[in-house]
Motif scaffolding. Structure first.
Motif, short mmCIF file in Angstrom:
data_model
loop_
_atom_site.label_atom_id
_atom_site.label_comp_id
_atom_site.label_asym_id
_atom_site.label_seq_id
_atom_site.Cartn_x
_atom_site.Cartn_y
_atom_site.Cartn_z
N VAL A 55 37.37 21.30 -35.77
CA VAL A 55 36.56 20.09 -35.64
C VAL A 55 37.45 18.90 -35.28
O VAL A 55 37.17 18.12 -34.37
N VAL A 56 38.57 18.81 -36.00
CA VAL A 56 39.51 17.70 -35.74
C VAL A 56 40.03 17.79 -34.31
O VAL A 56 40.08 16.80 -33.58
N GLU A 57 40.37 19.00 -33.87
CA GLU A 57 40.94 19.14 -32.53
C GLU A 57 39.91 18.85 -31.45
O GLU A 57 40.23 18.29 -30.41
N PHE A 58 38.64 19.22 -31.70
CA PHE A 58 37.59 18.87 -30.74
C PHE A 58 37.40 17.35 -30.66
O PHE A 58 37.25 16.78 -29.59
N ALA A 59 37.43 16.71 -31.82
CA ALA A 59 37.30 15.25 -31.83
C ALA A 59 38.49 14.62 -31.11
O ALA A 59 38.34 13.64 -30.36
N MET A 60 39.68 15.20 -31.30
CA MET A 60 40.87 14.68 -30.60
C MET A 60 40.74 14.85 -29.09
O MET A 60 41.12 13.97 -28.32
N ARG A 61 40.20 16.00 -28.67
CA ARG A 61 39.99 16.21 -27.23
C ARG A 61 39.11 15.10 -26.67
O ARG A 61 39.42 14.52 -25.62
N MET A 62 38.01 14.82 -27.36
CA MET A 62 37.09 13.80 -26.87
C MET A 62 37.77 12.44 -26.86
O MET A 62 37.61 11.66 -25.92
N ALA A 63 38.51 12.16 -27.91
CA ALA A 63 39.19 10.87 -28.01
C ALA A 63 40.18 10.69 -26.87
O ALA A 63 40.22 9.63 -26.23
N LEU A 64 40.94 11.74 -26.56
CA LEU A 64 41.93 11.62 -25.49
C LEU A 64 41.25 11.54 -24.12
O LEU A 64 41.68 10.80 -23.24
N ALA A 65 40.15 12.28 -23.98
CA ALA A 65 39.43 12.27 -22.70
C ALA A 65 38.80 10.92 -22.41
O ALA A 65 38.50 10.60 -21.27
N THR A 66 38.56 10.12 -23.46
CA THR A 66 37.93 8.82 -23.26
C THR A 66 38.92 7.69 -23.55
O THR A 66 38.52 6.56 -23.81
N ASN A 67 40.20 8.01 -23.46
CA ASN A 67 41.26 6.99 -23.60
C ASN A 67 41.21 6.21 -24.90
O ASN A 67 41.48 5.01 -24.93
N CYS A 68 40.84 6.89 -25.98
CA CYS A 68 40.83 6.22 -27.28
C CYS A 68 42.24 6.25 -27.88
O CYS A 68 43.08 7.05 -27.50
N ARG A 69 42.44 5.40 -28.87
CA ARG A 69 43.65 5.44 -29.67
C ARG A 69 43.34 6.31 -30.89
O ARG A 69 42.35 6.06 -31.59
N ILE A 70 44.12 7.34 -31.10
CA ILE A 70 43.89 8.22 -32.25
C ILE A 70 44.62 7.64 -33.46
O ILE A 70 45.80 7.30 -33.38
N ALA A 71 43.91 7.52 -34.58
CA ALA A 71 44.51 6.92 -35.78
C ALA A 71 45.49 7.90 -36.41
O ALA A 71 45.16 9.07 -36.60
N PRO A 72 46.68 7.45 -36.77
CA PRO A 72 47.64 8.33 -37.44
C PRO A 72 47.09 8.80 -38.79
O PRO A 72 47.42 9.87 -39.26
N GLU A 73 46.25 7.96 -39.39
CA GLU A 73 45.63 8.36 -40.66
C GLU A 73 44.18 7.89 -40.67
O GLU A 73 43.89 6.72 -40.43
N SER A 74 43.27 8.83 -40.92
CA SER A 74 41.86 8.45 -41.03
C SER A 74 41.27 9.06 -42.30
O SER A 74 41.88 9.91 -42.94
N ALA A 286 53.13 14.77 -32.22
CA ALA A 286 53.32 16.13 -31.71
C ALA A 286 51.97 16.85 -31.56
O ALA A 286 51.71 17.53 -30.56
N TRP A 287 51.12 16.66 -32.55
CA TRP A 287 49.79 17.29 -32.50
C TRP A 287 48.98 16.71 -31.33
O TRP A 287 48.37 17.44 -30.55
N ILE A 288 49.03 15.40 -31.21
CA ILE A 288 48.32 14.74 -30.10
C ILE A 288 48.84 15.28 -28.76
O ILE A 288 48.06 15.61 -27.86
N GLY A 289 50.16 15.44 -28.67
CA GLY A 289 50.76 15.95 -27.45
C GLY A 289 50.27 17.35 -27.10
O GLY A 289 49.98 17.65 -25.95
N ARG A 290 50.15 18.20 -28.13
CA ARG A 290 49.68 19.57 -27.88
C ARG A 290 48.24 19.55 -27.36
O ARG A 290 47.90 20.27 -26.43
N ILE A 291 47.39 18.72 -27.95
CA ILE A 291 45.99 18.66 -27.52
C ILE A 291 45.90 18.09 -26.10
O ILE A 291 45.17 18.59 -25.24
#
Ligand code: ADP
Ligand code: MG
Ligand code: ZN
Length: 476
Positions: A55-74, A286-291
């Motif tokens: 679920v987290v990785e799918f949300a990260m995919r969407m966030a990166l695809a829409t040029n969002c800033r991913i929070a280091p901690e949520s 690193a995780w963001i980079g992998r996604i």
């Protein structure tokens, strides 16, 4: 006074993970009621939720695809309210610290230009169950299979200025979730839902007006219709010096209007607080980079590439990249036939026309890309004319035969033998002395008439350019 609409959308996309967000129950749709449930998603006391990494990785995919800033901690919070489809009495959702913020997507205006729509945030949450109301008796049933199915909510900035832009924005989001493979994006089936916030403001003022929130919009058409209705309604209220009331309104599909559901006073106080059962979610670079390295080419980038590589107009590129499968179909044909605009015209015209008429998606096309390419090759090589090709196309749909087989069987090969065409041209000229005289007296528009006669005599098989040239030469 002129008013401009201001629209912001909240979209929920159901994620296509195998299991639920906080337990290992299946998310499969259509199972008998209450068979995909466990103590966690039923909200039994003492159970502990465990966050699903996909679920987290799918949300990260969407966030990166829409040029969002991913929070280091949520964080996850509890949104408290009572409803029978919510066994815990609260929904776990992200509130103050969502996984992603400050994104953007681009929509294409009818003139081909792009417009940026800002994304305020994307957050993860769990879905509620489903109530089923018995039409015959005063009884309702509840199915908890959907309880705990993962959702992402995508909240836009109020950057949308018309119902058409709202439609374009939703289509763009849907294309993105589908390209990413994270959601079916199906509005009619509820895996993609939209609440629309709308207000109007005087053209010369930047201050936002009071908004209403529209619900029950389960198709693109309803979103656009409800917004158009609501904009007119609000302008009407303001034109009579009235005040727009902040409220939630429902789209009534039968009456084609919005009706008040609840006012601001009745709005819930959800008493949000951080869920003590879930630890903060930490995401490192690193995780963001992998996604990121795993993202496919997205609709917008693919659209730009279609314009560059194939020289397509913005409009064509936009339509063709609206779905990944459609874009793949185009590229398969364009590789086989070196004439991108011809390929685009046939896909957008004949193929999409057919699919729309039959309510089918590109995945259900009765004509494979390979067969389409074969047909287009026959046109491009001038074996058959465009007109004959339409007949062949219809026959392909009806019989499932290959274009070559149809052309051979029916003797549809284009006549490019000049002397053969000349015989027919001469006959037509001899048959129509009046028209010839009129043409020669200056009525040049009659050329079309002669072309039509020659095509008719040859059952559409004569090469049109040759017919034109010969006729012009002979008629003088
Ligand atoms: P809520 O928490 O009540 O849903 P938000 O402030 O999160 O409210 O806004 C929800 C949506 O409403 C966002 O998409 C935002 O862009 C939109 N929005 C906010 N103010 C207005 C307004 N005045 N007119 C139109 N849309 C608005
Ligand atoms: Mg809201
Ligand atoms: Zn469960």
């Amino acid at each position: 006074m002129e008013f401009v609409p201001v629209i912001g959308l909240e979209v929920h996309a159901q994620l296509k993970t195998r299991t639920k967000i906080f337990c290992s129950c299946s998310t499969r749709f259509g199972a008998p009621p209450n068979t995909h449930v466990c103590p966690v998603c039923l909200g039994m006391p003492g159970v502990l939720p465990v966050l699903n990494q996909t679920v987290v990785e799918f949300a990260m995919r969407m966030a990166l695809a829409t040029n969002c800033r991913i929070a280091p901690e949520s964080r996850f919070a509890r949104k408290n309210y009572f409803y029978p489809d919510l066994p815990k009495g609260y929904q776990i959702s992200q509130y103050e610290l969502p996984i992603a913020e400050h994104g953007r997507v681009y929509i294409t205006r009818p003139d081909g230009s792009k417009k940026r729509i800002g994304l305020t945030r994307i957050h993860m949450e769990e879905d509620a169950g489903k109530l089923i109301h018995d039409p015959d008796r005063a009884v309702s049933y509840v199915d908890y299979n959907r309880t705990g199915v993962p959702l992402i909510e995508i909240v836009s900035e109020p950057d949308i200025e018309s119902p058409e832009e709202a439609g374009a924005y939703l289509r763009q989001l849907r294309a993105i979730v589908r390209y990413l493979g994270i959601s079916d994006g199906n509005m009619e089936e509820g895996s993609f839902r939209c609440d629309a916030n709308v207000s109007v403001r005087p053209e010369d003022s930047q201050t936002l007006g009071t908004r209403t929130e529209l619900k029950n919009l389960n198709s693109f058409k309803f979103v656009e219709k409800a917004l158009a209705y609501e904009i007119e309604r609000q302008i009407g209220v303001l034109a009579e010096n009235g005040e727009v009331v902040q409220e939630t309104r429902l789209w009534d599909t039968a009456k084609n209007r919005t009706v008040s559901m609840r006012g601001k006073e009745e709005a819930h106080d959800y008493r949000y607080f951080q869920d003590p059962d879930l630890v903060p979610l930490k995401i490192d670079e690193a995780w963001i980079g992998r996604i990121k390295s795993d993202l496919p080419e997205l609709p917008d980038a693919r659209k730009d590439r279609f314009m560059d590589q194939y020289g397509l107009p913005a409009y064509d590129a936009d339509v063709l990249t609206g779905a990944r499968e459609l874009a793949d179909y185009f590229e398969a044909c364009a590789q086989a036939v070196n004439n991108p605009k011809l390929v685009s015209n046939w896909i957008m015209g004949s193929l999409l026309g057919l699919l729309n008429a039959e309510g089918k998606s590109i995945e259900e096309t009765p004509i494979s890309a390979r067969q389409m390419a074969e047909l287009l090759k026959l046109i491009d090589d001038e074996v058959i004319s465009g007109k004959i090709a339409k007949t062949v196309f219809d026959e392909m749909v009806a019989s499932g035969k290959t274009p070559k087989a149809i052309v051979e069987e029916k003797g549809l090969v284009q006549v490019t033998d000049q002397s053969a065409i000349e015989v027919v041209v001469d006959k037509v000229i001899a048959d129509c002395p009046d028209e010839v005289a009129a043409y020669q007296a200056g009525k040049k528009k009659l050329l079309g008439f002669f072309v039509g006669r020659v095509m008719k005599e040859t059952q559409g098989k004569a090469n049109p350019q040759m017919v034109n040239t010969l006729l012009k030469k002979k008629l003088g």
